[in-house]
Design a protein around this motif. Structure first.
Motif, PDB file in Angstrom:
ATOM      1  N   TYR A 175       9.049 -10.285   1.386  1.00  0.00           N
ATOM      2  CA  TYR A 175       8.006  -9.319   1.027  1.00  0.00           C
ATOM      3  C   TYR A 175       7.901  -8.212   2.080  1.00  0.00           C
ATOM      4  O   TYR A 175       7.845  -7.016   1.736  1.00  0.00           O
ATOM      5  CB  TYR A 175       6.667 -10.035   0.882  1.00  0.00           C
ATOM      6  CG  TYR A 175       5.520  -9.092   0.624  1.00  0.00           C
ATOM      7  CD1 TYR A 175       5.239  -8.641  -0.662  1.00  0.00           C
ATOM      8  CD2 TYR A 175       4.722  -8.633   1.669  1.00  0.00           C
ATOM      9  CE1 TYR A 175       4.194  -7.763  -0.902  1.00  0.00           C
ATOM     10  CE2 TYR A 175       3.672  -7.753   1.440  1.00  0.00           C
ATOM     11  CZ  TYR A 175       3.411  -7.322   0.156  1.00  0.00           C
ATOM     12  OH  TYR A 175       2.384  -6.454  -0.062  1.00  0.00           O
ATOM     13  N   LEU A 176       7.856  -8.576   3.348  1.00  0.00           N
ATOM     14  CA  LEU A 176       7.694  -7.582   4.408  1.00  0.00           C
ATOM     15  C   LEU A 176       8.854  -6.594   4.429  1.00  0.00           C
ATOM     16  O   LEU A 176       8.660  -5.383   4.597  1.00  0.00           O
ATOM     17  CB  LEU A 176       7.551  -8.271   5.756  1.00  0.00           C
ATOM     18  CG  LEU A 176       6.282  -9.107   5.965  1.00  0.00           C
ATOM     19  CD1 LEU A 176       6.307  -9.767   7.345  1.00  0.00           C
ATOM     20  CD2 LEU A 176       5.021  -8.266   5.800  1.00  0.00           C
ATOM     21  N   LYS A 177      10.056  -7.099   4.250  1.00  0.00           N
ATOM     22  CA  LYS A 177      11.213  -6.205   4.246  1.00  0.00           C
ATOM     23  C   LYS A 177      11.230  -5.317   3.003  1.00  0.00           C
ATOM     24  O   LYS A 177      11.605  -4.145   3.068  1.00  0.00           O
ATOM     25  CB  LYS A 177      12.495  -7.020   4.352  1.00  0.00           C
ATOM     26  CG  LYS A 177      12.674  -7.652   5.731  1.00  0.00           C
ATOM     27  CD  LYS A 177      13.981  -8.399   5.852  1.00  0.00           C
ATOM     28  CE  LYS A 177      14.181  -8.908   7.285  1.00  0.00           C
ATOM     29  NZ  LYS A 177      15.451  -9.659   7.444  1.00  0.00           N
ATOM     30  N   GLN A 178      10.799  -5.879   1.902  1.00  0.00           N
ATOM     31  CA  GLN A 178      10.715  -5.096   0.669  1.00  0.00           C
ATOM     32  C   GLN A 178       9.711  -3.949   0.810  1.00  0.00           C
ATOM     33  O   GLN A 178       9.929  -2.850   0.285  1.00  0.00           O
ATOM     34  CB  GLN A 178      10.281  -6.014  -0.482  1.00  0.00           C
ATOM     35  CG  GLN A 178       9.986  -5.313  -1.798  1.00  0.00           C
ATOM     36  CD  GLN A 178       9.388  -6.269  -2.822  1.00  0.00           C
ATOM     37  OE1 GLN A 178       9.909  -7.362  -3.026  1.00  0.00           O
ATOM     38  NE2 GLN A 178       8.302  -5.880  -3.450  1.00  0.00           N
ATOM     39  N   GLU A 179       8.615  -4.196   1.544  1.00  0.00           N
ATOM     40  CA  GLU A 179       7.587  -3.180   1.745  1.00  0.00           C
ATOM     41  C   GLU A 179       7.871  -2.276   2.945  1.00  0.00           C
ATOM     42  O   GLU A 179       7.004  -1.496   3.360  1.00  0.00           O
ATOM     43  CB  GLU A 179       6.225  -3.857   1.920  1.00  0.00           C
ATOM     44  CG  GLU A 179       5.751  -4.623   0.694  1.00  0.00           C
ATOM     45  CD  GLU A 179       5.585  -3.738  -0.522  1.00  0.00           C
ATOM     46  OE1 GLU A 179       5.000  -2.650  -0.371  1.00  0.00           O
ATOM     47  OE2 GLU A 179       6.060  -4.130  -1.612  1.00  0.00           O
ATOM     48  N   LYS A 180       9.067  -2.374   3.512  1.00  0.00           N
ATOM     49  CA  LYS A 180       9.543  -1.490   4.579  1.00  0.00           C
ATOM     50  C   LYS A 180       8.816  -1.676   5.910  1.00  0.00           C
ATOM     51  O   LYS A 180       8.647  -0.732   6.682  1.00  0.00           O
ATOM     52  CB  LYS A 180       9.448  -0.012   4.142  1.00  0.00           C
ATOM     53  CG  LYS A 180      10.075   0.304   2.795  1.00  0.00           C
ATOM     54  CD  LYS A 180      11.564  -0.046   2.762  1.00  0.00           C
ATOM     55  CE  LYS A 180      12.173   0.336   1.408  1.00  0.00           C
ATOM     56  NZ  LYS A 180      13.598  -0.092   1.298  1.00  0.00           N
ATOM     57  N   PHE A 181       8.352  -2.905   6.192  1.00  0.00           N
ATOM     58  CA  PHE A 181       7.826  -3.185   7.523  1.00  0.00           C
ATOM     59  C   PHE A 181       8.993  -3.182   8.510  1.00  0.00           C
ATOM     60  O   PHE A 181      10.106  -3.585   8.172  1.00  0.00           O
ATOM     61  CB  PHE A 181       7.133  -4.547   7.551  1.00  0.00           C
ATOM     62  CG  PHE A 181       5.755  -4.545   6.971  1.00  0.00           C
ATOM     63  CD1 PHE A 181       4.640  -4.474   7.785  1.00  0.00           C
ATOM     64  CD2 PHE A 181       5.570  -4.618   5.590  1.00  0.00           C
ATOM     65  CE1 PHE A 181       3.369  -4.480   7.254  1.00  0.00           C
ATOM     66  CE2 PHE A 181       4.296  -4.619   5.048  1.00  0.00           C
ATOM     67  CZ  PHE A 181       3.188  -4.551   5.880  1.00  0.00           C
TER      68      PHE A 181
ATOM     69  N   SER B 267      -0.058  -3.066   4.559  1.00  0.00           N
ATOM     70  CA  SER B 267       0.878  -1.948   4.544  1.00  0.00           C
ATOM     71  C   SER B 267       1.406  -1.689   5.951  1.00  0.00           C
ATOM     72  O   SER B 267       0.721  -1.963   6.943  1.00  0.00           O
ATOM     73  CB  SER B 267       0.198  -0.684   4.016  1.00  0.00           C
ATOM     74  OG  SER B 267      -0.819  -0.253   4.914  1.00  0.00           O
ATOM     75  N   PRO B 268       2.617  -1.143   6.075  1.00  0.00           N
ATOM     76  CA  PRO B 268       3.191  -0.868   7.395  1.00  0.00           C
ATOM     77  C   PRO B 268       2.316   0.028   8.260  1.00  0.00           C
ATOM     78  O   PRO B 268       2.275  -0.136   9.482  1.00  0.00           O
ATOM     79  CB  PRO B 268       4.524  -0.196   7.059  1.00  0.00           C
ATOM     80  CG  PRO B 268       4.877  -0.689   5.699  1.00  0.00           C
ATOM     81  CD  PRO B 268       3.561  -0.835   4.987  1.00  0.00           C
TER      82      PRO B 268
ATOM     83  N   LYS C 160      -5.159  -7.710   0.301  1.00  0.00           N
ATOM     84  CA  LYS C 160      -5.182  -6.301  -0.082  1.00  0.00           C
ATOM     85  C   LYS C 160      -4.946  -5.432   1.150  1.00  0.00           C
ATOM     86  O   LYS C 160      -5.377  -5.753   2.245  1.00  0.00           O
ATOM     87  CB  LYS C 160      -6.526  -5.954  -0.727  1.00  0.00           C
ATOM     88  CG  LYS C 160      -6.787  -6.666  -2.049  1.00  0.00           C
ATOM     89  CD  LYS C 160      -8.134  -6.287  -2.626  1.00  0.00           C
ATOM     90  CE  LYS C 160      -8.380  -6.998  -3.950  1.00  0.00           C
ATOM     91  NZ  LYS C 160      -9.710  -6.679  -4.515  1.00  0.00           N
TER      92      LYS C 160
ATOM     93  N   ILE D  14       0.709 -13.179   1.768  1.00  0.00           N
ATOM     94  CA  ILE D  14       1.212 -11.903   1.252  1.00  0.00           C
ATOM     95  C   ILE D  14       0.384 -11.381   0.083  1.00  0.00           C
ATOM     96  O   ILE D  14       0.802 -10.464  -0.599  1.00  0.00           O
ATOM     97  CB  ILE D  14       2.693 -12.018   0.833  1.00  0.00           C
ATOM     98  CG1 ILE D  14       2.885 -13.132  -0.201  1.00  0.00           C
ATOM     99  CG2 ILE D  14       3.569 -12.239   2.034  1.00  0.00           C
ATOM    100  CD1 ILE D  14       4.311 -13.276  -0.689  1.00  0.00           C
ATOM    101  N   HIS D  15      -0.793 -11.963  -0.143  1.00  0.00           N
ATOM    102  CA  HIS D  15      -1.610 -11.475  -1.260  1.00  0.00           C
ATOM    103  C   HIS D  15      -2.862 -10.754  -0.788  1.00  0.00           C
ATOM    104  O   HIS D  15      -3.724 -10.422  -1.583  1.00  0.00           O
ATOM    105  CB  HIS D  15      -1.985 -12.631  -2.208  1.00  0.00           C
ATOM    106  CG  HIS D  15      -2.983 -13.584  -1.637  1.00  0.00           C
ATOM    107  ND1 HIS D  15      -2.618 -14.631  -0.829  1.00  0.00           N
ATOM    108  CD2 HIS D  15      -4.335 -13.643  -1.757  1.00  0.00           C
ATOM    109  CE1 HIS D  15      -3.680 -15.297  -0.467  1.00  0.00           C
ATOM    110  NE2 HIS D  15      -4.747 -14.738  -1.010  1.00  0.00           N
TER     111      HIS D  15
END
Length: 356
Positions: free
Chosen positions: A145-151, A125-126, A122, A119-120
């Motif tokens: 992390y993925l859910k937080q970033e709206k994947f 993004s979805p 660069k 998850i680090h």
């Protein structure tokens, strides 16, 4: 045979080097070939022979032989022939991110999924994964992390290891603490510099009954060697280089403590392997490793980026070495939660759901 059975699965990754992702993928394929027709597509010309030798002879292999960083698109032509004519997969399973999946999607409408192993990176993004039918997280940390970033369409399948292949340590309380760290030598991510600093602090206090072996290779090798010398640790620290997994699985039991001082870690495969070998583990309080030890229930931890706390934790483990029952309980936890049989079955079930 029903149409929903995933008879043809293609795994795609950049290079087959000696890393945690690659070793896990070989284990996964070796399980999946028992129930499906499986191919491995290796884009770049980097292949680690001992790992290739572990791959089942029933796996179809495509060697892209692309030079890493090359902008020449002609390597795509034989790749597309393999995918669209030779193998024709029903599911394409990516273990990296690039533009290839978009091109494959435009030519052959097949089910596509991505496993996110870290998850680090660069640019995670979805938008870059809009063609994916599913995103697989390898741990609770990656899932969060993925859910937080709206994947979208995130599924969690925790990584696994070949439990039975790891030789267990014969319990004893050490007089000299033999420490091991297994990972890529990339200190900005894996934190090997923090471990060297911690041992230097111990030595300055007069605590010198320890040794440290680094198993792995990477861009930080020379820098870490120089650092060991500058910290007066050249007699205590060895760099054993890149070793095949069977070497690691056989020799983990020769040590008394496993330390993973990573600054970022999506899962921490080597932590699970060390626990299986009945070693106490000490990890930095970040992401995947903390999930593996269940926030301290099955191992020790220290604050992120804190060499002084790392040193204190090592010293405490020297004074109060874990009892045998604790190490056996931790190993049982790993065998119950992270066996490769479970991982292989969960992926096959996911493929079938996507094909319905």
């Amino acid at each position: 045979m029903t149409k929903t059975k995933p008879t043809r699965i293609a795994h795609v990754l950049w290079s087959l080097e000696n890393g945690g992702l690659e070793n896990l993928l070989v284990d996964l394929i070796n399980k999946q070939v028992q129930e499906a027709d499986v191919a491995l597509i290796i884009i770049n010309d980097r292949v680690y022979p001992p790992l290739l030798e572990r791959l089942s002879p029933f796996c179809h292999i495509y060697f892209g032989k692309r030079i890493p960083g090359s902008k020449n698109p002609f390597f795509l032509l034989p790749l597309f022939w393999f995918i669209n004519v030779r193998f024709r997969p029903q599911v394409v399973h990516f273990h990296m991110e690039n533009g290839i999946e978009r091109t494959i999607h435009s030519i052959q409408r097949t089910q596509m999924l991505h496993t996110i192993h870290t998850i680090h990176e660069k640019g995670l993004s979805p938008q870059k994964f809009k063609h994916a039918d599913c995103m697989v997280a390898i741990s609770p940390a990656v899932e969060r992390y993925l859910k937080q970033e709206k994947f979208k369409n995130v599924v969690r399948i925790d990584n696994g290891i070949e439990i039975s292949s790891i030789r267990p340590r014969v319990y004893h309380i050490p007089t000299t603490m033999r420490i091991v760290q297994v990972s890529r030598l990339e200190h900005e991510t894996k934190g090997q510099d923090l471990l060297l600093q911690a041992l230097s602090l111990l030595k300055k206090k007069g605590v010198s009954n320890f040794s440290l072996d680094f198993i792995g290779d990477g861009s930080s090798l020379e820098q870490l060697k120089s650092m060991a010398v500058s910290l007066n640790l050249e007699k205590e620290v060895r760099f054993l280089g890149n070793q095949p997994r069977h070497y690691v699985y056989e020799h983990l039991a020769d040590y008394d403590l496993f330390v993973q001082p990573s600054r970022w870690e999506g899962f921490g495969l080597t932590v699970a392997e060390a626990i299986t070998a009945r070693l106490p583990v000490l990890v930095s309080a970040n992401q995947g490793p903390m999930d593996i030890i269940e926030q301290g229930k099955y191992g020790a931890y220290f604050p992120l980026n804190d060499a002084k706390s790392c040193a204190s934790s090592i010293e405490q483990l020297m004074k109060e070495y874990p009892v045998e029952d604790f190490l056996e309980e931790a190993a049982f936890h790993i065998s119950k939660s992270y066996g490769m049989e479970r991982v292989a079955q969960e992926y096959l079930q996911l493929y079938m759901r996507l094909l319905r």
